[in-house]
Write a protein that holds these residues in place. Structure first.
Motif, PDB file in Angstrom:
ATOM      1  N   GLU A 192     -35.001  24.548  30.177  1.00 35.69           N
ATOM      2  CA  GLU A 192     -35.906  23.461  30.571  1.00 35.69           C
ATOM      3  C   GLU A 192     -36.605  23.805  31.885  1.00 35.69           C
ATOM      4  OE1 GLU A 192     -34.614  19.387  30.576  1.00 35.69           O
ATOM      5  OE2 GLU A 192     -33.049  19.792  29.089  1.00 35.69           O
ATOM      6  N   ARG A 193     -35.826  24.229  32.867  1.00 39.64           N
ATOM      7  CA  ARG A 193     -36.409  24.556  34.177  1.00 39.64           C
ATOM      8  C   ARG A 193     -37.306  25.788  34.083  1.00 39.64           C
ATOM      9  NH1 ARG A 193     -30.958  23.411  37.891  1.00 39.64           N
ATOM     10  NH2 ARG A 193     -31.017  21.126  37.618  1.00 39.64           N
ATOM     11  N   LEU A 194     -36.917  26.761  33.256  1.00 35.11           N
ATOM     12  CA  LEU A 194     -37.744  27.954  33.086  1.00 35.11           C
ATOM     13  C   LEU A 194     -39.076  27.604  32.443  1.00 35.11           C
ATOM     14  CD1 LEU A 194     -38.002  31.049  33.215  1.00 35.11           C
ATOM     15  CD2 LEU A 194     -36.873  31.146  30.972  1.00 35.11           C
ATOM     16  N   THR A 195     -39.068  26.686  31.494  1.00 33.95           N
ATOM     17  CA  THR A 195     -40.310  26.258  30.847  1.00 33.95           C
ATOM     18  C   THR A 195     -41.276  25.670  31.866  1.00 33.95           C
ATOM     19  OG1 THR A 195     -39.159  25.819  28.755  1.00 33.95           O
ATOM     20  CG2 THR A 195     -41.289  24.719  29.094  1.00 33.95           C
ATOM     21  N   ARG A 196     -40.769  24.777  32.697  1.00 32.54           N
ATOM     22  CA  ARG A 196     -41.645  24.123  33.679  1.00 32.54           C
ATOM     23  C   ARG A 196     -42.096  25.125  34.749  1.00 32.54           C
ATOM     24  NH1 ARG A 196     -41.067  19.022  31.921  1.00 32.54           N
ATOM     25  NH2 ARG A 196     -39.047  18.467  30.997  1.00 32.54           N
ATOM     26  N   PHE A 197     -41.232  26.062  35.100  1.00 29.06           N
ATOM     27  CA  PHE A 197     -41.627  27.071  36.080  1.00 29.06           C
ATOM     28  C   PHE A 197     -42.701  27.991  35.516  1.00 29.06           C
ATOM     29  CE2 PHE A 197     -41.504  31.194  38.065  1.00 29.06           C
ATOM     30  CZ  PHE A 197     -41.475  30.879  39.416  1.00 29.06           C
ATOM     31  N   ARG A 230     -43.894  27.893  41.071  1.00 28.80           N
ATOM     32  CA  ARG A 230     -43.866  27.452  42.468  1.00 28.80           C
ATOM     33  C   ARG A 230     -42.553  27.945  43.084  1.00 28.80           C
ATOM     34  NH1 ARG A 230     -48.181  26.380  40.910  1.00 28.80           N
ATOM     35  NH2 ARG A 230     -49.445  24.491  41.170  1.00 28.80           N
ATOM     36  N   LEU A 231     -42.623  28.466  44.302  1.00 29.25           N
ATOM     37  CA  LEU A 231     -41.416  28.960  44.951  1.00 29.25           C
ATOM     38  C   LEU A 231     -40.362  27.877  45.093  1.00 29.25           C
ATOM     39  CD1 LEU A 231     -42.932  31.251  47.740  1.00 29.25           C
ATOM     40  CD2 LEU A 231     -41.579  31.980  45.767  1.00 29.25           C
ATOM     41  N   MET A 232     -40.793  26.657  45.304  1.00 31.38           N
ATOM     42  CA  MET A 232     -39.834  25.578  45.524  1.00 31.38           C
ATOM     43  C   MET A 232     -39.001  25.273  44.274  1.00 31.38           C
ATOM     44  SD  MET A 232     -42.368  22.231  45.501  1.00 31.38           S
ATOM     45  CE  MET A 232     -43.395  22.935  46.793  1.00 31.38           C
ATOM     46  N   LYS A 233     -39.457  25.732  43.092  1.00 28.45           N
ATOM     47  CA  LYS A 233     -38.701  25.496  41.868  1.00 28.45           C
ATOM     48  C   LYS A 233     -37.601  26.530  41.648  1.00 28.45           C
ATOM     49  CE  LYS A 233     -42.738  23.625  39.365  1.00 28.45           C
ATOM     50  NZ  LYS A 233     -43.612  23.822  38.184  1.00 28.45           N
ATOM     51  N   LEU A 234     -37.665  27.641  42.370  1.00 29.84           N
ATOM     52  CA  LEU A 234     -36.750  28.744  42.096  1.00 29.84           C
ATOM     53  C   LEU A 234     -35.287  28.439  42.408  1.00 29.84           C
ATOM     54  CD1 LEU A 234     -38.825  31.854  43.201  1.00 29.84           C
ATOM     55  CD2 LEU A 234     -38.172  31.197  40.884  1.00 29.84           C
ATOM     56  N   PRO A 235     -34.955  27.774  43.537  1.00 28.59           N
ATOM     57  CA  PRO A 235     -33.527  27.560  43.817  1.00 28.59           C
ATOM     58  C   PRO A 235     -32.797  26.830  42.700  1.00 28.59           C
ATOM     59  CG  PRO A 235     -34.824  27.151  45.783  1.00 28.59           C
ATOM     60  CD  PRO A 235     -35.805  27.336  44.672  1.00 28.59           C
ATOM     61  N   ALA A 236     -33.391  25.766  42.158  1.00 25.21           N
ATOM     62  CA  ALA A 236     -32.728  25.027  41.080  1.00 25.21           C
ATOM     63  C   ALA A 236     -32.629  25.870  39.821  1.00 25.21           C
ATOM     64  CB  ALA A 236     -33.491  23.733  40.787  1.00 25.21           C
ATOM     65  N   LEU A 237     -33.680  26.644  39.524  1.00 27.59           N
ATOM     66  CA  LEU A 237     -33.664  27.505  38.350  1.00 27.59           C
ATOM     67  C   LEU A 237     -32.579  28.568  38.474  1.00 27.59           C
ATOM     68  CD1 LEU A 237     -34.779  28.636  35.703  1.00 27.59           C
ATOM     69  CD2 LEU A 237     -36.601  29.747  37.015  1.00 27.59           C
ATOM     70  N   PHE A 238     -32.509  29.229  39.619  1.00 23.06           N
ATOM     71  CA  PHE A 238     -31.501  30.265  39.811  1.00 23.06           C
ATOM     72  C   PHE A 238     -30.092  29.682  39.820  1.00 23.06           C
ATOM     73  CE2 PHE A 238     -34.598  33.281  42.182  1.00 23.06           C
ATOM     74  CZ  PHE A 238     -35.097  33.715  40.960  1.00 23.06           C
ATOM     75  N   ALA A 239     -29.933  28.506  40.407  1.00 27.64           N
ATOM     76  CA  ALA A 239     -28.603  27.890  40.456  1.00 27.64           C
ATOM     77  C   ALA A 239     -28.080  27.631  39.054  1.00 27.64           C
ATOM     78  CB  ALA A 239     -28.666  26.590  41.252  1.00 27.64           C
ATOM     79  N   SER A 240     -28.948  27.159  38.181  1.00 26.88           N
ATOM     80  CA  SER A 240     -28.539  26.919  36.800  1.00 26.88           C
ATOM     81  C   SER A 240     -28.271  28.228  36.075  1.00 26.88           C
ATOM     82  CB  SER A 240     -29.628  26.128  36.072  1.00 26.88           C
ATOM     83  OG  SER A 240     -29.277  25.914  34.725  1.00 26.88           O
ATOM     84  N   ALA A 241     -29.165  29.217  36.239  1.00 25.75           N
ATOM     85  CA  ALA A 241     -29.014  30.497  35.540  1.00 25.75           C
ATOM     86  C   ALA A 241     -27.722  31.198  35.933  1.00 25.75           C
ATOM     87  CB  ALA A 241     -30.223  31.384  35.823  1.00 25.75           C
ATOM     88  N   LEU A 242     -27.372  31.154  37.192  1.00 21.04           N
ATOM     89  CA  LEU A 242     -26.187  31.873  37.667  1.00 21.04           C
ATOM     90  C   LEU A 242     -24.887  31.231  37.199  1.00 21.04           C
ATOM     91  CD1 LEU A 242     -27.392  32.672  41.286  1.00 21.04           C
ATOM     92  CD2 LEU A 242     -27.026  34.317  39.439  1.00 21.04           C
ATOM     93  N   ARG A 243     -24.937  29.948  36.836  1.00 18.25           N
ATOM     94  CA  ARG A 243     -23.730  29.279  36.346  1.00 18.25           C
ATOM     95  C   ARG A 243     -23.511  29.507  34.853  1.00 18.25           C
ATOM     96  NH1 ARG A 243     -25.880  24.872  39.151  1.00 18.25           N
ATOM     97  NH2 ARG A 243     -26.195  23.776  37.167  1.00 18.25           N
TER      98      ARG A 243
END
Length: 584
Positions: free
Chosen positions: A560-565, A570-583
C-alpha cells in the motif's frame, strides 16, 4: 496495416452464430472508437504525458476499492494477508508501469534518446540493454535487482538506439483500432495492455473484459476516464461469442490476447471440423496483426551448492511464492521444480517447502475449473501430497515420466511437480536442466534459475551458458520471473520463434517502456539472500525479504505504501515505507 475507413457490414463466417448475439452495442462501440483514432494519433507528446500525469492520482484514488474488489472475488477480505497480492497486481503494477512510461516519454520530450547510450553494450557478440534500475528510486526501493534485455542475434547497438520508441521518433503507427481481450486472473493485465497499445503502438482500444474479473470494469473506467471521455478507450463485457465477433470485426485492425493457446487457436482457426485443416494449410479465419501472451509450463531450476539453513528457508519461501501467488492462477507460476538428483540439499529443500506450504493461511483456488484440474492431478499421482485445507497446495515430489500431465500441460492452479535430473557437478546438472526446460516443457514465457553466488563464482561459465541458452522471454536469476511482469521497463512476452500455426506462449512483447525492438529475452537478477545476510553470501544488497513473498508479514502495509510512493515520490514517505518493509 490498412488506413482507417468506414466500417463495412460484418459477415459472420464460421466463428459463431451471430443470430444468437445482439451485436448492435459491439458495432456502435467499434465505430465510436474508430472515429476517434485519428485524434489520438494527432495528440502531441506533451499532451500524452499530461494525460498520464493526470491518470496517476486516479489510480491512487481507486486503489483501495480496486484491491478490495479483487480480494472479495477471490474469497477473502481486504485486510487478509493475501490481499497484498491484490495491491501488487493491480494498483502498484499500474502506477509502476505508468511511472516507467512517463520516465521514457519525458526523456524524449527533453530531446534525449529514450535509452541512455551507456545502457547499450555488446558482449560475446550480442547486444544487451540495461533497463533496470532506470531511476534513483528504483535503485533505492529494489536495491540489488537488475534487468537486462538481450536483443536478437545480429542486432547492433546502433540499431537498438535508433529503433527505440519509433512511435515518437519519426515512425508513428497509422491510426488504428486494437482489440484487447483481457485475462481473468491478474487484475492489471488488461489495463497494462491498454497502455501498451495506446502509448507504444499508437492505437485506440476496445477492451473486452474477461467474465471472471468483469467486476474490475468500473474501476478501469474510472482510471481511464479521460481516455474514455475522448473515445480512445472503450470497455465491453461478454464471453467467447462477443470476443469472437469483435476479433473478426472489420473495424478492428489488430488484436492482443492474454490467455491460453486454445483461445488463440479458436479465434484464428475456428472451432469447427475444418479448423485443423485450416491450421495445417495456414488459412486463418483472421489474418490481421495478432499479438499474444499465452502462458505455458514454467520451470524453477535449483543449482546445487553449499547452502546454509537460512538459505534453504529463504529459497523455500521464494519457490512457494512463485507457485502460490494468486493461488497459482498465473501464466508464469512455477509448475515444475527442477532439482539435482544427487544433491544432498534436495530433500532438505523439499522439507522446507512443505513447512512453508503448511504454514500459509487458508485460501481457495478461485479460478473456474481449478477444482477439476487439481482433482485430475491428484488422481494421476497417488503419491501426491496436499499441504493445506482440502485438496490444495499439491506437491508431487518425484515425477519420472516426462509425459506426465504436469509436464505436458499448464494446470493453472496450486500444484507443484518435482523433476530430479542427473549431474555430479553444477555444470553437468545445468546442461541437463537447460535441455529439459527447452525441449520437454511447453511454452517459453518465463523460467527461474536459483544459484548461490559462490556457486556461480566457481562455475561462472556454466551459469553464463545456462542463462544464454534458456529459451524464455523472461529469465529470473534468483528472482521469480513473474517480477518481470510488474516493472514496466522489462518487456513481457514469449521467447521469439512462435508462429500462428504453432503459437506456444505467444508472439510479441508488452510492458516495454523503452519501446525496444528486436527483443529476444529479459534477464532479471535479484539478491540470493535478503539484507543483511548478503554480506555473508557474497551478494550484498539493502533489500529485505521482498514484499511480494507470500511469507512477508507486513506485505499488505508495505505494498500500500509503495503504491502511494511510486505514484508521487516524496522523501517524507520513505521512513514509514522502510519501517514496514524491514519488518517483513
Amino acid at each position: 496495416m490498412p488506413p482507417l475507413s468506414p466500417i463495412p457490414t460484418f459477415r459472420q463466417g464460421m466463428m459463431l452464430n451471430s443470430s444468437a448475439l445482439d451485436t448492435s452495442l459491439l458495432d456502435c462501440t467499434v465505430a465510436e472508437v474508430r472515429g476517434n483514432a485519428e485524434s489520438w494519433s494527432a495528440t502531441s507528446l506533451s499532451e500524452r504525458i499530461a494525460l498520464l500525469e493526470r491518470l496517476m492520482p486516479r489510480i491512487v484514488g481507486s486503489a483501495a476499492a480496486m484491491a478490495a474488489a479483487g480480494a472479495r472475488a477471490k474469497g477473502y477480505g481486504p485486510d487478509s494477508p493475501w490481499a497484498a497480492e491484490d495491491w501488487a497486481g493491480a494498483p502498484w503494477a499500474l502506477v509502476q508501469n505508468v511511472s516507467a512510461c512517463l520516465h521514457v516519454l519525458r526523456r524524449i520530450a527533453a530531446g534525449k534518446d529514450p535509452v541512455e547510450a551507456g545502457a547499450v553494450h555488446v558482449r560475446d557478440g550480442r547486444t544487451r540493454v540495461d533497463v533496470f534500475p532506470a531511476t534513483g528510486w528504483d535503485t533505492l526501493l529494489l536495491n540489488g535487482f537488475t534487468a537486462r534485455v538481450w536483443m536478437r542475434a545480429g542486432t547492433t547497438a546502433q540499431q537498438v538506439r535508433d529503433r527505440a520508441a519509433g512511435e515518437y521518433r519519426g515512425r508513428p503507427g497509422r491510426p488504428a483500432v486494437a482489440l484487447v481481450l483481457g485475462a481473468g486472473n491478474v487484475a492489471a493485465i488488461t489495463a497494462l495492455d491498454i497502455l501498451h497499445k495506446l502509448y507504444a503502438e499508437g492505437q485506440v482500444v476496445v477492451a473486452k473484459m474477461n467474465p471472471v474479473n468483469a467486476y474490475l470494469r468500473p474501476h478501469f473506467e474510472d482510471v481511464f476516464a479521460e481516455f474514455v471521455a475522448r473515445g480512445w478507450v472503450r470497455f465491453i463485457d461478454g464471453g467467447a461469442a462477443e470476443g469472437g465477433y469483435l476479433a473478426a470485426h472489420e473495424g478492428v485492425d489488430a488484436i492482443h490476447v492474454t490467455g491460453s493457446d486454445r483461445t488463440h487457436d479458436a479465434i484464428v482457426w475456428g472451432t469447427d471440423e475444418q479448423a485443423g485443416e485450416r491450421r495445417r494449410d495456414d488459412r486463418p479465419l483472421i489474418a490481421k496483426p495478432f499479438t499474444s501472451e499465452l502462458g505455458g509450463v514454467s520451470p524453477c531450476i535449483v543449482t546445487p551448492g553449499h547452502w546454509s539453513a537460512a538459505d534453504f528457508r529463504f529459497q523455500a519461501e521464494h519457490i512457494v511464492t512463485s507457485k502460490m501467488n494468486n493461488s497459482g492462477h498465473n501464466c508464469i507460476a512455477s509448475q515444475i521444480l527442477v532439482l539435482p538428483r544427487r544433491w544432498d540439499g534436495t530433500e532438505r529443500l523439499l522439507e522446507e517447502i512443505r513447512r512453508v506450504l503448511r504454514a500459509l493461511p487458508p485460501r481457495t483456488d478461485y479460478y473456474p475449473g481449478a477444482a477439476q484440474r487439481l482433482g485430475a492431478v491428484l488422481e494421476a499421482h497417488p503419491q501426491a501430497e496436499s499441504h493445506g485445507d482440502g485438496d490444495c497446495r499439491i506437491l508431487v515430489p518425484d515425477i519420472i515420466d516426462h509425459d506426465d500431465m504436469l509436464i505436458t500441460g499448464e494446470v493453472f492452479g496450486s500444484a507443484l511437480g518435482v523433476v530430479r535430473l542427473p549431474g555430479d557437478t553444477p555444470a553437468e546438472f545445468l546442461r541437463h536442466a537447460v535441455d529439459f526446460a527447452n525441449d520437454e516443457l511447453p511454452g517459453t514465457l518465463g523460467a527461474t534459475l536459483i544459484v548461490h553466488p559462490r556457486t556461480e563464482k566457481a562455475h561462472r561459465e556454466a551459469v553464463r551458458t545456462a542463462v544464454a541458452d534458456l529459451r524464455y522471454g523472461t529469465l529470473g536469476v534468483n528472482c521469480w520471473s513473474g517480477v518481470g511482469f510488474l516493472l514496466g521497463f522489462t518487456p513481457w512476452g514469449a521467447h521469439p520463434g512462435h508462429t500462428r500455426q504453432d503459437i506456444g506462449s505467444g508472439i510479441g512483447f508488452v510492458h516495454n517502456a523503452f519501446m525496444l525492438e528486436d527483443i529476444e529475452k529479459t534477464v532479471l537478477r535479484a539478491p540470493f539472500t535478503p539484507a543483511p545476510r548478503g554480506l555473508v553470501t557474497g551478494d550484498p544488497s539493502l533489500s529485505p525479504r521482498p514484499s511480494y513473498f507470500v511469507t512477508n508479514r507486513t506485505a499488505l502495509t508495505t505494498v500500500e505504501r509503495l503504491t502511494r510512493f511510486t505514484a508521487a515520490p516524496r522523501l517524507m514517505k520513505l521512513p514509514a515505507l522502510f519501517a514496514s518493509a524491514l519488518r517483513g
